[in-house]
Enzyme design. Structure first.
Site, PDB file in Angstrom:
ATOM      1  N   LYS A 112      -2.193   6.315  10.067  1.00  0.00           N
ATOM      2  CA  LYS A 112      -1.236   5.522   9.298  1.00  0.00           C
ATOM      3  C   LYS A 112      -0.154   6.414   8.670  1.00  0.00           C
ATOM      4  O   LYS A 112       0.954   5.953   8.418  1.00  0.00           O
ATOM      5  CB  LYS A 112      -1.943   4.741   8.188  1.00  0.00           C
ATOM      6  CG  LYS A 112      -3.106   3.854   8.629  1.00  0.00           C
ATOM      7  CD  LYS A 112      -2.649   2.552   9.251  1.00  0.00           C
ATOM      8  CE  LYS A 112      -3.768   1.527   9.417  1.00  0.00           C
ATOM      9  NZ  LYS A 112      -4.840   1.905  10.344  1.00  0.00           N
TER      10      LYS A 112
HETATM   11  C1  LIG Z   1      -5.482   1.293  11.411  1.00  0.00           C
HETATM   12  C2  LIG Z   1      -6.406   2.111  12.248  1.00  0.00           C
HETATM   13  C3  LIG Z   1      -6.681   1.771  13.596  1.00  0.00           C
HETATM   14  C4  LIG Z   1      -6.113   0.524  14.243  1.00  0.00           C
HETATM   15  O1  LIG Z   1      -4.742   0.633  14.509  1.00  0.00           O
HETATM   16  P1  LIG Z   1      -3.896  -0.696  14.843  1.00  0.00           P
HETATM   17  O2  LIG Z   1      -2.493  -0.222  14.916  1.00  0.00           O
HETATM   18  O3  LIG Z   1      -4.149  -1.624  13.688  1.00  0.00           O
HETATM   19  O4  LIG Z   1      -4.413  -1.235  16.127  1.00  0.00           O
HETATM   20  C5  LIG Z   1      -7.509   2.608  14.330  1.00  0.00           C
HETATM   21  N1  LIG Z   1      -8.071   3.702  13.770  1.00  0.00           N
HETATM   22  C6  LIG Z   1      -7.843   4.055  12.483  1.00  0.00           C
HETATM   23  C7  LIG Z   1      -8.517   5.253  11.924  1.00  0.00           C
HETATM   24  C8  LIG Z   1      -7.006   3.280  11.676  1.00  0.00           C
HETATM   25  O5  LIG Z   1      -6.797   3.630  10.386  1.00  0.00           O
END
Ligand SMILES: *Cc1c(COP(=O)(O)O)cnc(C)c1O
Length: 496
Positions: A112
Site C-alpha cells: 500500500k
Molecule cells: C491490500 C493487500 C492485498 C490486496 O491488494 P488489492 O489491490 O486489494 O487486490 C494483498 N496483500 C497485501 C499485503 C495487502 O495489504
C-alpha cells in the site's frame, strides 16, 4: 493527448485527473476510469535504462495529463525518497523459479505504501489546481494495512488531516501498535467497539451526511478518500510492472518484447487491475494470474462467469485479502462490457441487491488473459516452509498465496514463461503466521521474540518500521462505540 475520467456508471461525466483524485468516487457511486488507456510513449529499451522515479514519471504523465511536468516530478520526488529502505524502491528477487517483485520497502512494509506515499502529494497539488480553500480531511476505515499506510503518507502533509477508524479487537497486535504510535499533529486514530464492517459503514455514513459536509465547509474543511478506488492510488501501481519488465531486460533475463506473466495476490482487485492497465498500455504481459485465499469469490467468477458474494466470510492468515466485494473489479467489468456504463450499472445494481450477477458470453471472451485460482491456509503454510527450506527466502502469507497459485498454474499448463510475482508484504508484518508455518515450536514466543528469530533465520535485518514500534510511545488511545464515530470526527476537527 488529454485523458479525462468518466464514471463506470455514467459515460456523460468527464472530469480531469486532479478532480477525480479529489473526489475519489463519482457522485453516482461509480468509479472513475480513463476515457482511453494511453500507450507507452517510450520504448522498452529506454524504460529499462531508467530508475524507479523516472519510470514513474513516464507512466503517470500519460494519465495525469492536467499535472505539469514540474508538479508531477515534485510529487514523485517527495514520495519515493529515503522513506524507502532501498534506492531501487522495488527490488526484484529470483527464488524457486519465479521473480518476486518486493513492493514492501516503504514506511509501513506493505505494498500500500507504493501508492499511499504519493497520493497525499497528488492530492495537495490537485487541491491547488482546483482552487480548493478548505483543508482536506481524509477519512479511512481499515482492517489493518491501509490505515497505517495512509497515516504514514499523510502525516505532516500541509493542508491535510487524516482520521483512521479501526476495529479495536480486529487487527493484529503489530498492526495496532503501528497505528497508535503514529506521530504527526494532523493524525487521529480511533479504535471502535465493532468489526471492520461497522467501521466501514460508519465512515460511509459520515461521507454521505450532507448537513455535516455543509458545516465542515463553513469551517474550512472537506472530506476526501484514500481508499483503493481512488484513481490516485491505481495509477502509481501501474508503474512497478513497467519497472519490473525493465529490470528483467537490464539483467538480460528477457529480450525486448518477450512476454512475462504476472501473479498478484488479490483482495480488492486494485493491484491486478494495475497490471491489466500496464498490459493495455503495450507492456508485453502474457497471463494475469489472480490469486485468492479461501475467500475465493474471484476464482469462482473466472470459472463460472458469476460473481456471487453470498457466502461465508472466512478469516484467513492473509487478512488483507479477506474480502467478498472486490471494488475495483467494477473497472474491469465496465471495460469488458465495451465501456458501457449502463450495462455495468445494471450488474452493480444486481450486486447491491441480490449480491450477485452474471456476465455475458461476449464479456467472458474478453477475460482470456486472466487465470484465477486459490490457496487454502494449509497450502499457504506449506509454501512458506518449502520455499524457506529450499532457498532460505521467506515469504509473507499473502505472497505465499500467490506462489501457491503460480505453482498450480505451472503444474496445469507446463508453461515456463518468465513470471513476476507481486510480493505485497514483508514477512515481518505477519510474523506469527509466517514463523508458525516454518516450525510449530515458534508458537510459544512473544511477537517481538518472533521478530528477532525471523531476522536471524532469514538473515534479514529487522525493518525500521518494526524496530520503531518496539519502544515508540502510544500517542492515540481514543476508543469509541460505533455510533460515536461522527462525534469523534467533530471533536478532532473542533467543529462548532
Ligand atoms: C491490500 C493487500 C492485498 C490486496 O491488494 P488489492 O489491490 O486489494 O487486490 C494483498 N496483500 C497485501 C499485503 C495487502 O495489504
Amino acid at each position: 493527448m488529454e485523458v479525462l475520467y468518466n464514471s463506470t456508471r455514467d459515460n456523460d461525466i468527464h472530469v480531469r485527473a486532479s478532480e477525480a483524485i479529489l473526489k475519489g468516487l463519482s457522485e453516482d457511486g461509480g468509479l472513475f476510469v480513463p476515457d482511453h488507456i494511453p500507450a507507452l510513449d517510450k520504448s522498452l529499451a529506454e524504460l529499462s535504462a531508467m530508475n524507479y522515479q523516472e519510470v514513474a514519471y513516464e507512466v503517470m504523465k500519460l494519465y495525469l495529463t492536467d499535472f505539469t511536468p514540474e508538479e508531477l516530478k515534485g510529487c514523485i520526488a517527495k514520495a519515493y525518497d529515503e522513506k524507502f529502505d532501498t534506492e531501487v524502491i522495488a527490488p526484484l528477487v529470483c527464488a524457486g523459479g519465479a521473480y518476486y517483485l518486493e513492493l514492501f520497502h516503504g514506511a509501513t512494509i506493505a505494498f500500500k505504501d507504493m501508492a499511499l506515499s504519493l497520493l497525499p502529494h497528488l492530492m495537495t497539488v490537485s487541491a491547488q489546481k482546483n482552487k480548493v480553500k478548505n483543508e482536506i480531511v481524509i477519512l479511512t476505515a481499515t482492517s489493518g494495512d491501509t490505515g497505517k499506510a495512509a497515516l504514514a503518507g499523510f502525516a505532516g502533509v500541509e493542508g491535510t488531516k487524516i482520521i483512521v477508524f479501526y476495529p479495536k479487537d480486529g487487527v493484529s497486535p503489530i498492526q495496532e501498535r503501528q497505528m497508535i504510535t503514529q506521530k504527526g499533529e494532523n493524525t487521529y486514530v480511533v479504535g471502535i467497539h465493532g468489526n471492520f464492517d461497522d467501521a466501514q459503514t460508519g465512515v460511509k455514513k459520515i461521507f454521505a451526511d450532507k448537513g455535516l459536509a455543509e458545516k465542515m465547509d463553513r469551517q474550512g474543511f472537506q472530506f476526501s478518500s484514500a481508499n483503493s478506488i481512488n484513481i490516485g492510488r491505481l495509477v502509481p501501481q501501474i508503474v512497478y510492472y513497467v519497472y519490473a519488465y525493465g529490470r528483467l531486460m537490464a539483467e538480460g533475463k528477457i529480450a525486448e518484447g518477450d512476454k512475462i506473466h504476472v501473479v498478484v495476490p488479490t483482495g480488492n482487485f486494485g493491484n491486478i487491475l494495475a497490471a491489466y492497465y500496464a498490459k493495455n498500455m503495450g507492456l508485453p504481459v502474457g497471463k494475469l494470474i489472480c490469486a485468492s485465499n479461501e475467500n475465493k469469490v474471484l476464482y469462482d467468477f473466472f470459472r463460472t462467469s458469476v460473481y456471487d458474494r453470498n457466502r461465508e466470510f472466512v478469516l484467513t492468515s492473509s487478512p488483507s485479502m479477506d474480502i467478498l466485494i472486490s471494488s475495483n473489479l467494477e473497472r474491469l467489468i465496465y471495460r469488458i462490457a465495451g465501456n458501457d456504463a449502463g450495462k455495468n450499472a445494471e450488474l452493480m445494481k444486481a450486486l447491491a441487491g441480490e449480491g450477485k450477477y452474471r456476465i455475458t458470453e461476449e464479456m467472458r471472451k474478453e477475460l482470456g488473459d486472466f487465470y484465477g485460482n486459490y490457496a487454502s491456509g494449509q497450502e499457504t503454510s506449506e509454501m512458506i516452509r518449502a520455499l524457506y527450506e529450499n532457498t532460505g527466502y521467506v515469504l509473507d502469507t499473502h505472497t505465499a498465496v500467490a506462489a501457491c497459485v503460480y505453482r498450480k498454474y505451472t503444474e496445469e499448463t507446463g508453461d515456463r514463461t518468465p513470471t513476476v510475482i507481486a510480493s505485497t508484504a514483508s514477512p515481518f508484518k505477519f510474523t506469527r503466521s509466517v514463523m508458525n508455518a516454518i516450525d510449530e515450536k515458534y508458537d510459544k514466543m512473544s511477537d517481538f521474540e518472533l521478530v528477532d528469530e525471523l531476522s536471524s533465520i532469514a538473515n534479514v535485518a529487522v525493518p525500521a518500521a518494526i524496530e520503531e514500534i518496539r519502544t515508540a510511545p502510544v500517542l492515540h488511545d481514543h476508543v469509541c462505540g460505533k455510533e460515536e464515530m461522527q462525534k469523534a470526527v467533530e471533536e478532532f476537527l473542533g467543529l462548532k
